[in-house]
Design a protein around this motif. Structure first.
Motif, PDB file in Angstrom:
ATOM      1  N   ALA A  88      35.114  42.455  49.796  1.00  0.00           N
ATOM      2  CA  ALA A  88      36.132  41.398  49.768  1.00  0.00           C
ATOM      3  C   ALA A  88      36.535  41.035  48.343  1.00  0.00           C
ATOM      4  O   ALA A  88      37.607  40.469  48.117  1.00  0.00           O
ATOM      5  N   ALA A  89      35.681  41.366  47.372  1.00  0.00           N
ATOM      6  CA  ALA A  89      35.954  41.024  45.972  1.00  0.00           C
ATOM      7  C   ALA A  89      36.786  42.087  45.264  1.00  0.00           C
ATOM      8  O   ALA A  89      37.075  41.945  44.069  1.00  0.00           O
ATOM      9  N   GLU A  90      37.196  43.115  45.982  1.00  0.00           N
ATOM     10  CA  GLU A  90      37.944  44.196  45.338  1.00  0.00           C
ATOM     11  C   GLU A  90      39.414  43.796  45.142  1.00  0.00           C
ATOM     12  O   GLU A  90      40.029  43.169  46.006  1.00  0.00           O
ATOM     13  N   GLY A  91      39.953  44.113  43.971  1.00  0.00           N
ATOM     14  CA  GLY A  91      41.378  43.966  43.745  1.00  0.00           C
ATOM     15  C   GLY A  91      41.865  42.570  43.441  1.00  0.00           C
ATOM     16  O   GLY A  91      43.052  42.278  43.591  1.00  0.00           O
ATOM     17  N   GLY A  92      41.004  41.698  42.973  1.00  0.00           N
ATOM     18  CA  GLY A  92      41.452  40.363  42.588  1.00  0.00           C
ATOM     19  C   GLY A  92      42.364  40.415  41.363  1.00  0.00           C
ATOM     20  O   GLY A  92      42.247  41.304  40.517  1.00  0.00           O
ATOM     21  N   GLU A  93      43.285  39.468  41.282  1.00  0.00           N
ATOM     22  CA  GLU A  93      44.168  39.400  40.113  1.00  0.00           C
ATOM     23  C   GLU A  93      43.349  38.956  38.897  1.00  0.00           C
ATOM     24  O   GLU A  93      42.723  37.900  38.912  1.00  0.00           O
ATOM     25  N   GLN A  94      43.374  39.753  37.842  1.00  0.00           N
ATOM     26  CA  GLN A  94      42.526  39.485  36.679  1.00  0.00           C
ATOM     27  C   GLN A  94      43.283  38.739  35.578  1.00  0.00           C
ATOM     28  O   GLN A  94      44.368  39.155  35.161  1.00  0.00           O
ATOM     29  N   LEU A  95      42.679  37.667  35.135  1.00  0.00           N
ATOM     30  CA  LEU A  95      43.127  36.937  33.944  1.00  0.00           C
ATOM     31  C   LEU A  95      42.002  37.073  32.923  1.00  0.00           C
ATOM     32  O   LEU A  95      40.869  36.671  33.188  1.00  0.00           O
TER      33      LEU A  95
END
Length: 542
Positions: A281-288
């Protein structure tokens, strides 16, 4: 000509500028970046529109009263850091994390809308006309009665004259990048270079997600990754106050050189790390992402080169001394007595400088001691004002005595003898001052051989010893010269108690001497300067 030029638009500089605006002082704030805030930085995620902190995130009301009160004073909402649920710990790269119960952040709170809300509210209260962006400080020159600052603005140089300058920038960065004419004394310059810049080696990432899936799974969002291949070592829940705008934040465990070496694949490595800890579920989060080691206006060459050490939340007291007869002050969180490196320390530094400049202004205008006071009240006010200025003198006397002892190759009780000698000198001068002040003793009671004025004489010294002791402890901890003397470098509790016993004896001797002088005045009759109004008064002329 400006009264005060503030260099640096971080929290210290902005808080000081806000105070000056309230006082209607002549000032301008100069910032090298095209934005305000310094290490306060909130980035907005395109996926959910929430602002997430890539710099300071938390404050702790129980131990940081200044920032807690400041947030409330500015009318900003805050909320507790989410800590409920299981904490994950991943110790081996090829295994699953283990869960355990623990509160990680100890009562920490966050500002709703991100810490950058602090910056925007402060900037609005200061006004655009007092703020100058893209001004890089090049040099500072003392002219005797004012200071000349040279800034680099685009490809040109810009000159500013001011009666005072506050350099609210990380001291180590200032030591490397700013030219001082004349050069600062070697002790101050060395102290600046020895002060690590908080966050300078850090990199931080926030990953935004459609929902806080970890909360649904009973996890707090807190995780620690301690195996040798760890990319993000410490992870936390970065959701907004409602939890609807979901995110996980983390501090990278890769040092600056590895972050540079893996720059092309770092995004993938961070994403993989989150999946390893929290699942698919943690895959592909928008990274800042923010790497502070790559910030020229935060990280010095020395910060980048040195291995990351233990954070020390206090600073060398030499960084708090006014320089050039009060025309130059060093600010930033790294100069604070307590909370150095934190938002709390930035506000403490701003408050210290404001007090110093306000005191100087009052002395120049004669507002320290109002006219028309009864003679005893005026004499006590003059005495209290003198005592208030003696902490710097006492610390400088301590440092001189310590250096003399080191030069003489003394090995025993260095701190004890140097501190006691400095205090005894101040007490002796204080007793002499009492003798010169024109008290009216005609109606002052004496009970059991003690003048009723003694309580007022003792009061200004209430915080004197603790302030000096704090400065001595901080100086010893940050002194390279004392690093070969473990007992002096890190003062033990027993050693401090021995010092305080000596100080208590010196205090008793001072009180007896001061009381004798007051009693002698009562017997001889104190000289008076006549003034208007009922009863004797002391005028400025006296």
């Amino acid at each position: 000509m400006l009264d005060t030029a503030i260099i640096g638009g971080g929290l210290c500089g902005l808080a000081l500028a806000r105070q000056f605006k309230k006082q209607d002082r002549s000032f301008t704030l100069f910032e090298a970046r095209p934005r305000l805030g310094g290490r306060i930085l909130s980035a907005v995620a395109s996926s959910n529109g929430a602002a997430f902190d890539l710099g300071p995130t938390w404050f702790w009301p129980d131990t940081q009263p200044l920032i807690a009160a400041f947030v409330a004073e500015l009318g900003l909402a805050s909320f507790p850091q989410h800590d409920e649920g299981t904490v994950l710990h991943l110790t081996e790269a090829d295994k699953n994390p283990q869960g355990f119960a623990q509160e990680v952040h100890g009562g920490a709170r966050r500002v709703a809308g991100g810490m950058a809300r602090l910056v925007s509210v402060l900037a609005e209260s200061i006004g655009e006309d007092r703020l100058r962006l893209n001004h890089v400080l090049h040099s500072v020159e003392d002219k005797g009665d004012h200071v000349v600052l040279t800034f680099r603005v685009d490809d040109a140089f810009f000159i500013v004259e001011a009666r005072h300058v506050v350099v609210a920038l990380p001291p180590r960065l200032v030591a490397e990048t700013v030219r001082f004419i004349p050069e600062l004394d070697s002790a101050t310059f060395d102290a600046m270079g020895a002060a690590p810049t908080w966050m300078a080696q850090q990199a931080k990432v926030v990953m935004a997600y459609p929902s806080a899936f970890w909360r649904v799974a009973g996890q707090s969002g807190n995780a620690f990754v301690t195996h040798e291949q760890a990319v993000v070592g410490e992870i936390f829940d970065a959701c907004d106050v409602t939890g609807a705008k979901a995110a996980l934040g983390g501090f990278l465990s890769f040092p600056p050189d590895l972050r540079e070496a893996f720059a092309d694949g770092l995004s993938m490595l961070m994403d993989s790390q989150m999946v390893q800890v929290f699942g698919s579920a943690a895959e592909g989060g928008e990274q800042l992402y923010q790497d502070w080691a790559g910030e020229a206006f935060t990280c010095s060459a020395r910060d980048k080169a040195e291995p990351r050490g233990e954070h020390v939340a206090f600073s060398n007291p030499l960084l708090r001394r006014p320089l050039w007869d009060g025309r130059l002050h060093l600010g930033s969180s790294e100069t604070a007595t307590q909370g150095a490196g934190y938002l709390e320390g930035a506000l403490e530094a701003a408050r210290r400088i404001d007090r110093a400049l306000s005191r100087e202004r009052a002395e120049e205008t004669g507002a320290v001691i109002p006219e028309g006071l009864p003679v005893n009240a005026a004499s006590l006010a003059r005495f209290a004002n003198w005592v208030a200025g003696q902490n710097d003198a006492a610390f400088e006397a301590y440092r001189i005595r310590l250096n003399r002892a080191l030069a003489s190759q003394d090995r025993e009780q260095l701190t004890q003898r140097a501190m006691l000698g400095a205090i005894e000198d101040i007490y002796e001068r204080a007793a002499d001052l009492i003798e010169t002040l024109p008290f009216d003793m005609s109606d002052v009671p004496v009970e059991k051989g003690r003048s009723a004025l003694m309580g007022d004489v003792q009061l200004p010294f209430r915080d004197f010893i603790q302030t000096l002791l704090d400065d001595v402890v901080a100086f010893n901890r940050t002194s390279c010269a004392l690093s070969n003397f473990p007992g002096e470098h890190h003062l033990s509790r027993d050693y401090v108690q021995t010092i305080l016993r000596d100080v208590a004896a010196a205090w008793r001797d001072f009180c007896l001497a001061a009381n004798r002088r007051l009693l002698a005045k009562a017997e001889a009759g104190a000289p008076l300067t006549p003034g208007a109004g009922s009863g004797p008064v002391l005028t400025r002329a006296s």
